[in-house]
Design a protein around this motif. Structure first.
Motif, PDB file in Angstrom:
ATOM      1  N   SER A  97       0.832  -1.210   0.000  1.00  0.00           N
ATOM      2  CA  SER A  97       0.000   0.000   0.000  1.00  0.00           C
ATOM      3  C   SER A  97       0.861   1.253   0.000  1.00  0.00           C
ATOM      4  O   SER A  97       0.527   2.243  -0.663  1.00  0.00           O
ATOM      5  CB  SER A  97      -0.943  -0.001   1.201  1.00  0.00           C
ATOM      6  N   SER A  98       1.979   1.226   0.718  1.00  0.00           N
ATOM      7  CA  SER A  98       2.899   2.374   0.702  1.00  0.00           C
ATOM      8  C   SER A  98       3.513   2.561  -0.675  1.00  0.00           C
ATOM      9  O   SER A  98       3.676   3.695  -1.134  1.00  0.00           O
ATOM     10  CB  SER A  98       4.004   2.183   1.743  1.00  0.00           C
ATOM     11  N   LEU A 100       2.084   1.730  -3.517  1.00  0.00           N
ATOM     12  CA  LEU A 100       1.011   2.305  -4.344  1.00  0.00           C
ATOM     13  C   LEU A 100       0.840   3.792  -4.062  1.00  0.00           C
ATOM     14  O   LEU A 100       0.734   4.601  -4.989  1.00  0.00           O
ATOM     15  CB  LEU A 100      -0.314   1.585  -4.092  1.00  0.00           C
ATOM     16  N   SER A 101       0.809   4.160  -2.808  1.00  0.00           N
ATOM     17  CA  SER A 101       0.631   5.556  -2.425  1.00  0.00           C
ATOM     18  C   SER A 101       1.755   6.427  -2.977  1.00  0.00           C
ATOM     19  O   SER A 101       1.518   7.504  -3.530  1.00  0.00           O
ATOM     20  CB  SER A 101       0.568   5.661  -0.902  1.00  0.00           C
ATOM     21  N   ARG A 102       2.979   5.971  -2.846  1.00  0.00           N
ATOM     22  CA  ARG A 102       4.124   6.730  -3.364  1.00  0.00           C
ATOM     23  C   ARG A 102       4.093   6.819  -4.889  1.00  0.00           C
ATOM     24  O   ARG A 102       4.428   7.838  -5.471  1.00  0.00           O
ATOM     25  CB  ARG A 102       5.431   6.114  -2.874  1.00  0.00           C
ATOM     26  N   GLU A 104       1.375   6.809  -6.692  1.00  0.00           N
ATOM     27  CA  GLU A 104       0.308   7.765  -7.005  1.00  0.00           C
ATOM     28  C   GLU A 104       0.792   9.207  -6.845  1.00  0.00           C
ATOM     29  O   GLU A 104       0.474  10.070  -7.671  1.00  0.00           O
ATOM     30  CB  GLU A 104      -0.906   7.505  -6.114  1.00  0.00           C
ATOM     31  N   ILE A 105       1.565   9.476  -5.807  1.00  0.00           N
ATOM     32  CA  ILE A 105       2.100  10.828  -5.600  1.00  0.00           C
ATOM     33  C   ILE A 105       3.037  11.209  -6.728  1.00  0.00           C
ATOM     34  O   ILE A 105       2.931  12.299  -7.309  1.00  0.00           O
ATOM     35  CB  ILE A 105       2.812  10.920  -4.225  1.00  0.00           C
ATOM     36  N   ARG A 108       1.036  11.836  -9.942  1.00  0.00           N
ATOM     37  CA  ARG A 108       0.375  13.143  -9.917  1.00  0.00           C
ATOM     38  C   ARG A 108       1.392  14.258 -10.175  1.00  0.00           C
ATOM     39  O   ARG A 108       1.150  15.164 -10.976  1.00  0.00           O
ATOM     40  CB  ARG A 108      -0.335  13.350  -8.581  1.00  0.00           C
ATOM     41  N   TYR A 129      -6.913  -4.062  -3.929  1.00  0.00           N
ATOM     42  CA  TYR A 129      -6.953  -2.887  -4.811  1.00  0.00           C
ATOM     43  C   TYR A 129      -8.130  -1.967  -4.495  1.00  0.00           C
ATOM     44  O   TYR A 129      -7.965  -0.751  -4.425  1.00  0.00           O
ATOM     45  CB  TYR A 129      -6.952  -3.301  -6.286  1.00  0.00           C
ATOM     46  N   ASN A 132      -7.471   0.086  -1.592  1.00  0.00           N
ATOM     47  CA  ASN A 132      -6.527   1.167  -1.865  1.00  0.00           C
ATOM     48  C   ASN A 132      -7.111   2.203  -2.826  1.00  0.00           C
ATOM     49  O   ASN A 132      -6.374   3.029  -3.374  1.00  0.00           O
ATOM     50  CB  ASN A 132      -5.209   0.602  -2.411  1.00  0.00           C
ATOM     51  N   TYR A 134      -8.857   1.757  -5.777  1.00  0.00           N
ATOM     52  CA  TYR A 134      -8.997   1.424  -7.198  1.00  0.00           C
ATOM     53  C   TYR A 134     -10.383   0.833  -7.436  1.00  0.00           C
ATOM     54  O   TYR A 134     -10.897   0.087  -6.604  1.00  0.00           O
ATOM     55  CB  TYR A 134      -7.903   0.446  -7.636  1.00  0.00           C
TER      56      TYR A 134
END
Length: 148
Positions: A97-98, A100-102, A104-105, A108, A129, A132, A134
């Protein structure tokens, strides 16, 4: 030992083939990857122009990764999440999850409008997913044909 998240180099990606071998051998995938095929897959990804590869490292050793490739569509620039995997003994600790989050950042910040992926349509992976953020596509389906 603290976990460091950062971009992964092609050399580090090559050292990460064991992650695919071990992670995909586990349920729900039950896939028997050879180290050679896993290394080839990661080389394909890491050397693709525009690839965004992130990894989690513990004591300078990769323990998980996420690779996304540029994919422009009708709405504009997007990323296809091509692979994400974490060593089994590090799973269920928030590392995926971390990643994925990174991802996504970074996406963006780079001006990408969406991230999409192909995975199982139900079960633990699908729940991961959706958990998180999706959403399953209502319009698209994956088709497969083996040549020959």
């Amino acid at each position: 030992m603290p976990i460091e998240f950062r971009r992964i180099t092609p050399v580090e990606a090559a050292r990460s083939a064991v992650i695919i071998v071990q992670a995909y051998a586990e349920p729900p995938w039950h896939e028997e990857w050879s180290l050679e095929n896993a290394a080839s897959r990661l080389n394909e990804l890491a050397t693709t122009p525009g690839c965004l590869g992130l990894a989690a490292f513990e004591a300078e050793e990769p323990i998980g990764f996420a690779f996304a490739l540029p994919h422009t569509s009708v709405i504009g620039r997007g990323l296809h999440l091509a692979e994400i995997a974490v060593l089994p003994n590090h799973q269920r600790k928030g590392i995926g999850s971390s990643l994925l989050s990174r991802l996504e950042i970074e996406a963006r910040n780079m001006g990408y409008l969406q991230i999409w992926l192909v995975s199982q349509q139900s079960g633990r992976i699908a729940n991961y997913y959706t958990g998180n953020g999706y959403e399953p596509s209502r319009r698209l389906r994956v088709y497969l044909k083996r040549p020959g």
